[in-house]
Design a protein around this motif. Structure first.
Motif: not given
Length: 385
Positions: A10-23
């Motif tokens: 939950s500490l991670l922003s939506n932007e970094i979560k999307l980045l991880l999803e793409i990776m």
């Protein structure tokens, strides 16, 4: 095997979560549409650049069926992808020239990262970034290697070496080729003291050789895995690219049992455990039973929690390294009391930054030892807004 180590994502922003999803996507063509809502696309681009994963992100996005991503985001990534491809081709050529130069002069040379690792892990040099070339040579060949590089057009980056600082605090020297715009680091150790690591001869005997137009020597699979893990851990995994490297190795079928002896010999089980927790939680890398064993205990989980903070902060290393949180993390990373003691002692060993802060006559260099804590505090206060 599905894993859950309960990192607080939950500490991670939506932007970094999307980045991880793409990776983490391989064969899928779509991502979680919920993540695409309310994205700050400028921040998303900053994250992709900061974590050095923009080539992979672009490659995955243009093969997806997602249409909700603004065109300027795709175009920006495309331009950076092209620039990186030219950079990697440029470094590939220099890598072969350096390999030939050192081989002709009978200096054994191992490439640690760069295009050779991109090709090995991703099968395509355009999918990984490299800002420089890193080579490892025997410490006995350092002077001769510098002579070769100077004659080859490189210049040593200006560094003030104080009280044999390079031997005790350093593990590489940086050179710049101004005409080619290439940075090269010559290593005589994989990591700084007091880490325990293989000697050059061991690494050389287990090396692999590329099938490029001129042969390139690089680390054997087990040694490369532990090098990438130790390097990422030492930097707090503040760039996601390093975790993706580990994910790529595991996804290609790396057999972690083959590295067990090396892990025990060089006391790196806790760092491997940390890396495995992070890739399983952030990139959903499946872990088998042999890997799960390494994630057990409090230390790997504690180290993974600490790294999560550094990943989300998006701070340059020189700023992170000056924080108490990062220094405490490095101290906890040391596997033994002996290494912790040596690490503590080295904190008080003078560095070139002390000379830049307060220049003393050569005859008074010994005073940098008692002055170092005060000079360090002074530098930190100057950075405080």
């Amino acid at each position: 095997m599905k894993t859950k180590h309960n990192l607080d994502l939950s500490l991670l922003s939506n932007e970094i979560k999307l980045l991880l999803e793409i990776m983490k996507v391989e064969d899928e063509k779509s991502f979680d549409n919920i993540l695409i809502k309310d994205i700050d696309w400028n921040y998303f681009l900053q994250l992709a650049m900061y974590h050095r994963v923009y080539p992979l992100v672009y490659y995955r996005l243009i093969r997806s069926d997602v249409v909700a991503i603004p065109n300027y985001v795709i175009q920006t990534l495309k331009q950076e992808y092209k620039k990186n491809t030219f950079q990697m081709l440029h470094l590939s050529r220099e890598m072969e020239l350096l390999s030939q130069l050192f081989t002709d002069e009978k200096i054994p040379i191992l490439f640690l990262k760069g295009p050779i690792i991109a090709s090995d892990l991703y099968g395509d040099i355009s999918l990984r970034t490299s800002k420089d070339l890193d080579i490892l040579i025997p410490i006995t060949k350092l002077e001769y290697a510098e002579e070769l590089l100077l004659n080859f057009g490189y210049k040593r980056e200006d560094e003030t070496s104080l009280l044999n600082e390079l031997k005790w605090r350093g593990h590489h020297i940086t050179y710049i080729h101004t005409q080619k715009n290439i940075q090269l680091e010559i290593h005589w150790r994989l990591h700084p003291l007091p880490s325990k690591e293989p000697c050059f001869n061991e690494l050389w005997e287990k090396r692999r050789v590329s099938k490029t137009s001129y042969p390139i020597n690089f680390l054997g699979e087990e040694h490369l895995f532990l090098y990438l893990v130790s390097h990422g851990a030492r930097h707090g995994w503040f760039r996601l690219r390093w975790l993706k490297d580990i994910d790529q190795m595991l996804s290609k079928g790396f057999n972690i049992i083959n590295a067990n002896i090396l892990m025990k010999t060089y006391q790196s089980q806790h760092m491997v455990g940390q890396a495995l927790i992070l890739v399983s939680e952030l990139l959903k890398t499946p872990l088998n039973e042999d890997m799960m064993i390494l994630t057990k205990g409090t230390q790997p989980k504690k180290l993974a929690d600490s790294a999560l903070y550094f990943i989300k902060e998006m701070e340059p290393l020189h700023i992170l390294a000056s924080t108490y949180k990062f220094r405490r993390y490095l101290f906890l990373l040391k596997p033994s009391i002996v290494q912790k003691v040596i690490h503590f002692i080295l904190l008080f060993y003078p560095s070139s930054s002390d000379v830049k802060t307060l220049r003393l006559p050569k005859s008074l260099d010994f005073l940098y030892f008692p002055l170092r804590p005060f000079l360090s505090i002074y530098r930190n206060l100057r950075k405080t807004p």
